[in-house]
Design a protein around this motif. Structure first.
Motif, PDB file in Angstrom:
ATOM      1  N   LEU A   5      49.586  79.077  66.120  1.00  0.00           N
ATOM      2  CA  LEU A   5      50.326  78.974  66.788  1.00  0.00           C
ATOM      3  C   LEU A   5      50.138  76.874  67.177  1.00  0.00           C
ATOM      4  CD1 LEU A   5      50.703  80.863  70.171  1.00  0.00           C
ATOM      5  CD2 LEU A   5      52.815  80.390  68.505  1.00  0.00           C
ATOM      6  N   CYS A   9      52.857  74.248  65.999  1.00  0.00           N
ATOM      7  CA  CYS A   9      53.169  72.799  66.645  1.00  0.00           C
ATOM      8  C   CYS A   9      52.641  71.841  65.786  1.00  0.00           C
ATOM      9  CB  CYS A   9      52.400  73.058  67.899  1.00  0.00           C
ATOM     10  SG  CYS A   9      52.466  74.404  69.053  1.00  0.00           S
ATOM     11  N   GLN A  46      57.404  71.632  76.626  1.00  0.00           N
ATOM     12  CA  GLN A  46      58.087  72.691  76.215  1.00  0.00           C
ATOM     13  C   GLN A  46      58.699  72.436  74.806  1.00  0.00           C
ATOM     14  OE1 GLN A  46      60.489  70.950  79.454  1.00  0.00           O
ATOM     15  NE2 GLN A  46      59.656  73.002  80.759  1.00  0.00           N
ATOM     16  N   SER A  49      56.922  74.666  72.478  1.00  0.00           N
ATOM     17  CA  SER A  49      57.387  75.938  72.721  1.00  0.00           C
ATOM     18  C   SER A  49      58.554  76.519  72.358  1.00  0.00           C
ATOM     19  CB  SER A  49      57.061  76.090  74.367  1.00  0.00           C
ATOM     20  OG  SER A  49      57.838  77.519  74.383  1.00  0.00           O
ATOM     21  N   ASN A  50      59.626  75.125  72.095  1.00  0.00           N
ATOM     22  CA  ASN A  50      61.129  75.504  71.382  1.00  0.00           C
ATOM     23  C   ASN A  50      60.837  76.152  70.312  1.00  0.00           C
ATOM     24  OD1 ASN A  50      62.049  75.480  73.978  1.00  0.00           O
ATOM     25  ND2 ASN A  50      63.116  73.687  74.445  1.00  0.00           N
ATOM     26  N   ASP A  51      59.810  74.987  69.972  1.00  0.00           N
ATOM     27  CA  ASP A  51      59.419  74.485  68.217  1.00  0.00           C
ATOM     28  C   ASP A  51      59.020  75.941  67.553  1.00  0.00           C
ATOM     29  OD1 ASP A  51      60.874  71.883  67.842  1.00  0.00           O
ATOM     30  OD2 ASP A  51      58.959  70.828  67.935  1.00  0.00           O
ATOM     31  N   ILE A  52      58.027  76.110  68.147  1.00  0.00           N
ATOM     32  CA  ILE A  52      57.383  77.313  68.243  1.00  0.00           C
ATOM     33  C   ILE A  52      57.914  78.666  67.728  1.00  0.00           C
ATOM     34  CG2 ILE A  52      55.006  78.884  69.047  1.00  0.00           C
ATOM     35  CD1 ILE A  52      53.910  77.125  69.229  1.00  0.00           C
ATOM     36  N   HIS A  53      59.114  78.801  69.397  1.00  0.00           N
ATOM     37  CA  HIS A  53      59.656  80.022  68.624  1.00  0.00           C
ATOM     38  C   HIS A  53      60.896  79.834  67.728  1.00  0.00           C
ATOM     39  CE1 HIS A  53      59.002  81.843  72.780  1.00  0.00           C
ATOM     40  NE2 HIS A  53      58.671  80.513  73.221  1.00  0.00           N
ATOM     41  N   ALA A  54      60.982  78.134  67.320  1.00  0.00           N
ATOM     42  CA  ALA A  54      62.776  78.309  66.081  1.00  0.00           C
ATOM     43  C   ALA A  54      61.563  78.368  64.925  1.00  0.00           C
ATOM     44  CB  ALA A  54      62.653  76.781  66.003  1.00  0.00           C
ATOM     45  N   LEU A  56      58.954  80.222  64.767  1.00  0.00           N
ATOM     46  CA  LEU A  56      59.211  82.307  64.672  1.00  0.00           C
ATOM     47  C   LEU A  56      60.297  82.410  63.792  1.00  0.00           C
ATOM     48  CD1 LEU A  56      56.394  82.273  68.476  1.00  0.00           C
ATOM     49  CD2 LEU A  56      55.955  83.012  65.841  1.00  0.00           C
ATOM     50  N   ARG A  57      61.072  82.365  64.747  1.00  0.00           N
ATOM     51  CA  ARG A  57      62.304  82.669  64.513  1.00  0.00           C
ATOM     52  C   ARG A  57      62.519  82.942  62.460  1.00  0.00           C
ATOM     53  NH1 ARG A  57      64.145  80.761  69.203  1.00  0.00           N
ATOM     54  NH2 ARG A  57      64.972  78.873  68.325  1.00  0.00           N
ATOM     55  N   SER A  60      60.711  85.186  61.431  1.00  0.00           N
ATOM     56  CA  SER A  60      60.544  86.228  61.677  1.00  0.00           C
ATOM     57  C   SER A  60      61.781  86.013  60.547  1.00  0.00           C
ATOM     58  CB  SER A  60      61.380  86.449  63.088  1.00  0.00           C
ATOM     59  OG  SER A  60      60.375  86.658  64.181  1.00  0.00           O
TER      60      SER A  60
END
Length: 193
Positions: A5, A9, A46, A49-54, A56-57, A60
Motif C-alpha cells: 500500500l 501511494c 481520500q 485511498s482513491n488512488d489505491i483503489h484505482a 488495486l483495480r 486486479s
C-alpha cells in the motif's frame, strides 16, 4: 501488505507529480499549505485511498488478465504435452516397424544368398549334366557303330557258316577192310584224326 500500500501511494503521488495537470498541481499546493493542514490530511488520505483503489483495480485487472493468459498457456501446454505423447507413441510404433522391416530385410537377404548359392549349385549341375549328355551322346554314337559292326560281323559269320556247310565233305577211312583189330603200339582203341 502494508509495504504494498505504501508503494502504491508513493506511486500515485509520483504519477500526480509527473502529470503536471494545473488543477492537480494547485490542489497539491493547497494540500501542502499550513492553513489547511488538518483538512488536507483527510483529503490527502481520500485521494490516496482513491488512488489505491484505482491501482488495486488496475492490478486486479492485470492479475485477472494474467490468470486468463496463464490458464490459456496451461491448456496449450497440456495440448502440446498430449501431442508430444502421441508423437512419442507414433515414433515408438514407427521404430518397431523399422526394426521389423530390418529383420525382414535380413531374412530376405539370407534367403537371397541361399537362393544364389542354390542357383550356382544348379548351374554347376547343369554344366555337369551337359557334359554327361555329350558323353552319353558320344557313347550312343559309339554303341551305334558297334551295333553296325556287330551286324556286319554277324552277317559275315552267317555267310561263313553257309559256306562252311557247303564245303564240308563227309568221309571215313579204315585200314582194315572189315572188322576191327589192334593196330599199332597201343592195346586199347584210340581215335585218330
Amino acid at each position: 501488505m502494508f509495504l504494498f500500500l505504501l508503494l502504491v501511494c508513493s506511486f500515485s503521488a509520483v504519477q500526480l507529480q509527473g502529470q503536471n495537470d494545473p488543477k492537480d498541481v494547485e490542489h497539491l499546493k493547497q494540500l501542502d499549505s499550513p492553513e489547511t493542514e488538518a483538512g488536507t490530511v483527510l483529503t490527502h488520505q481520500q485521494v490516496c485511498s482513491n488512488d489505491i483503489h484505482a491501482v488495486l483495480r488496475e492490478v486486479s485487472a492485470s492479475v485477472a488478465g494474467l490468470k486468463v493468459g496463464l490458464e490459456y498457456l496451461q491448456k496449450e501446454n497440456e495440448a502440446q504435452a498430449t501431442k508430444t505423447r502421441e508423437l512419442e507413441q507414433l515414433y515408438q510404433a514407427q521404430s518397431a516397424k523399422v526394426k521389423e522391416l530390418e529383420r525382414q530385410k535380413s531374412e530376405l537377404l539370407q534367403q537371397y544368398q541361399a537362393q544364389e548359392a542354390r542357383l550356382k549349385e544348379l548351374e554347376s549341375q547343369k554344366i555337369e549334366l551337359d557334359k554327361l549328355k555329350l558323353e552319353n551322346q558320344a557313347q550312343g554314337d559309339e554303341l551305334q557303330q558297334i551295333k553296325i559292326r556287330t551286324n556286319s560281323t554277324q552277317k559275315q559269320v552267317e555267310v561263313l557258316k553257309r559256306e562252311g556247310e557247303v564245303r564240308q565233305v563227309a568221309f571215313s577211312a579204315s585200314l582194315l577192310a572189315s572188322g576191327g583189330s589192334d593196330i599199332g603200339p597201343f592195346n586199347a582203341f584210340t581215335s585218330r584224326l
